[in-house]
Design a protein around this motif. Structure first.
Motif, PDB file in Angstrom:
ATOM      1  N   CYS A  99       0.834  -1.210   0.000  1.00  0.00           N
ATOM      2  CA  CYS A  99       0.000   0.000   0.000  1.00  0.00           C
ATOM      3  C   CYS A  99       0.867   1.258   0.000  1.00  0.00           C
ATOM      4  O   CYS A  99       0.556   2.234  -0.697  1.00  0.00           O
ATOM      5  CB  CYS A  99      -0.931   0.012   1.209  1.00  0.00           C
ATOM      6  N   SER A 136      -6.238   2.703  -4.133  1.00  0.00           N
ATOM      7  CA  SER A 136      -7.147   2.378  -3.024  1.00  0.00           C
ATOM      8  C   SER A 136      -7.722   0.977  -3.150  1.00  0.00           C
ATOM      9  O   SER A 136      -7.727   0.212  -2.178  1.00  0.00           O
ATOM     10  CB  SER A 136      -8.264   3.420  -2.911  1.00  0.00           C
ATOM     11  N   SER A 137      -8.191   0.613  -4.334  1.00  0.00           N
ATOM     12  CA  SER A 137      -8.782  -0.726  -4.494  1.00  0.00           C
ATOM     13  C   SER A 137      -7.724  -1.820  -4.447  1.00  0.00           C
ATOM     14  O   SER A 137      -7.947  -2.872  -3.854  1.00  0.00           O
ATOM     15  CB  SER A 137      -9.603  -0.806  -5.785  1.00  0.00           C
ATOM     16  N   GLU A 140      -6.685  -2.349  -0.794  1.00  0.00           N
ATOM     17  CA  GLU A 140      -7.724  -3.081  -0.057  1.00  0.00           C
ATOM     18  C   GLU A 140      -7.766  -4.551  -0.477  1.00  0.00           C
ATOM     19  O   GLU A 140      -7.890  -5.445   0.366  1.00  0.00           O
ATOM     20  CB  GLU A 140      -9.084  -2.434  -0.283  1.00  0.00           C
ATOM     21  N   ASP A 141      -7.649  -4.805  -1.770  1.00  0.00           N
ATOM     22  CA  ASP A 141      -7.681  -6.182  -2.278  1.00  0.00           C
ATOM     23  C   ASP A 141      -6.600  -7.047  -1.644  1.00  0.00           C
ATOM     24  O   ASP A 141      -6.827  -8.224  -1.363  1.00  0.00           O
ATOM     25  CB  ASP A 141      -7.543  -6.214  -3.804  1.00  0.00           C
ATOM     26  N   MET A 144      -7.742  -8.239   1.660  1.00  0.00           N
ATOM     27  CA  MET A 144      -8.902  -9.122   1.568  1.00  0.00           C
ATOM     28  C   MET A 144      -8.539 -10.531   1.085  1.00  0.00           C
ATOM     29  O   MET A 144      -9.345 -11.447   1.198  1.00  0.00           O
ATOM     30  CB  MET A 144      -9.956  -8.520   0.643  1.00  0.00           C
ATOM     31  N   TYR A 151      -8.481  -4.780   7.803  1.00  0.00           N
ATOM     32  CA  TYR A 151      -8.055  -3.753   6.867  1.00  0.00           C
ATOM     33  C   TYR A 151      -8.034  -2.402   7.580  1.00  0.00           C
ATOM     34  O   TYR A 151      -9.075  -1.788   7.784  1.00  0.00           O
ATOM     35  CB  TYR A 151      -9.000  -3.746   5.665  1.00  0.00           C
ATOM     36  N   LYS A 154      -9.458   1.466   5.768  1.00  0.00           N
ATOM     37  CA  LYS A 154     -10.755   1.533   5.092  1.00  0.00           C
ATOM     38  C   LYS A 154     -11.234   2.974   4.881  1.00  0.00           C
ATOM     39  O   LYS A 154     -11.553   3.385   3.776  1.00  0.00           O
ATOM     40  CB  LYS A 154     -11.790   0.724   5.889  1.00  0.00           C
ATOM     41  N   ARG A 155     -11.289   3.748   5.947  1.00  0.00           N
ATOM     42  CA  ARG A 155     -11.780   5.119   5.852  1.00  0.00           C
ATOM     43  C   ARG A 155     -10.881   5.958   4.942  1.00  0.00           C
ATOM     44  O   ARG A 155     -11.366   6.697   4.074  1.00  0.00           O
ATOM     45  CB  ARG A 155     -11.867   5.756   7.234  1.00  0.00           C
ATOM     46  N   GLU A 156      -9.573   5.849   5.113  1.00  0.00           N
ATOM     47  CA  GLU A 156      -8.624   6.614   4.300  1.00  0.00           C
ATOM     48  C   GLU A 156      -8.761   6.264   2.816  1.00  0.00           C
ATOM     49  O   GLU A 156      -8.760   7.140   1.950  1.00  0.00           O
ATOM     50  CB  GLU A 156      -7.187   6.357   4.760  1.00  0.00           C
ATOM     51  N   ASN A 157      -8.870   4.962   2.554  1.00  0.00           N
ATOM     52  CA  ASN A 157      -9.020   4.510   1.170  1.00  0.00           C
ATOM     53  C   ASN A 157     -10.311   5.018   0.551  1.00  0.00           C
ATOM     54  O   ASN A 157     -10.326   5.457  -0.604  1.00  0.00           O
ATOM     55  CB  ASN A 157      -9.013   2.974   1.117  1.00  0.00           C
ATOM     56  N   ASP A 158     -11.391   4.945   1.301  1.00  0.00           N
ATOM     57  CA  ASP A 158     -12.687   5.414   0.798  1.00  0.00           C
ATOM     58  C   ASP A 158     -12.636   6.908   0.476  1.00  0.00           C
ATOM     59  O   ASP A 158     -13.132   7.344  -0.564  1.00  0.00           O
ATOM     60  CB  ASP A 158     -13.801   5.127   1.804  1.00  0.00           C
TER      61      ASP A 158
END
Length: 176
Positions: A99, A136-137, A140-141, A144, A151, A154-158
């Motif tokens: 990341c 971001s995706s 996260e992937d 997952m 994870y 989450k909030r930062e990525n969103d």
């Protein structure tokens, strides 16, 4: 005298409303074009920037791009701190390292988007923003892939993803 006061009040009210009308209208249109974009997030993100008040759409795109770059830089800082946290296992630290690389690459990619945008090469800017948004995706992937992995971004990525969507939607409006 009362009439002059009332007219002055109306002019001030109109000017104040006009400054934020473009933000609200642009965010409404952007949110309608993408189900992943929150109208409230869009409005609050832009209204928090003093320079956005009274800005035209082109200036809003530039402000949003700069906000997105700042956001990616902040995420890099957060990831660097998380990498020092002993609560994460080897797998999570490898994901965080991935990341960090993704977001580190996103910053110059977004800077390229700014350059392309300033040159009014909206097609290239769109490609660069979309490429940066993949951070971001993809980040996260990675988390997952392992069942039960927490994870932490989450909030930062969103938020990062939404800021990119705002830039794309606003720029798309300019391009038409």
């Amino acid at each position: 005298m009362r009439c002059l006061f009332f007219i002055t009040f109306l002019v001030l009210l109109h000017n104040t409303m006009g400054c934020n009308d473009l933000i609200h209208l642009s965010c409404k249109k952007a949110a309608a074009s993408d189900p992943n974009l929150s109208y409230n997030f869009c409005v609050s993100s832009l209204e928090a920037i003093p320079k956005s008040h009274g800005a035209d759409l082109e200036q809003l795109v530039a402000l949003t791009l700069n906000l997105t770059i700042s956001n990616a830089t902040s995420i890099n800082s957060t990831i660097s701190k998380l990498l020092l946290d002993k609560k994460f296992d080897k797998y999570a630290k490898e994901c965080l390292q991935d990341c960090l690389e993704l977001y580190s690459d996103a910053v110059p990619t977004l800077q390229e988007a700014v350059g392309a945008f300033k040159a009014k090469d909206y097609g290239k800017a769109n490609i660069e923003i979309s490429a940066a948004m993949d951070a971001s995706s993809t980040c996260e992937d990675g988390f997952m892939e392992k069942k039960g992995e927490v994870y932490p971004l989450k909030r930062e990525n969103d938020n990062f993803s939404q800021l990119n969507v705002i830039s794309l939607a606003f720029m798309n409006t300019l391009g038409h």
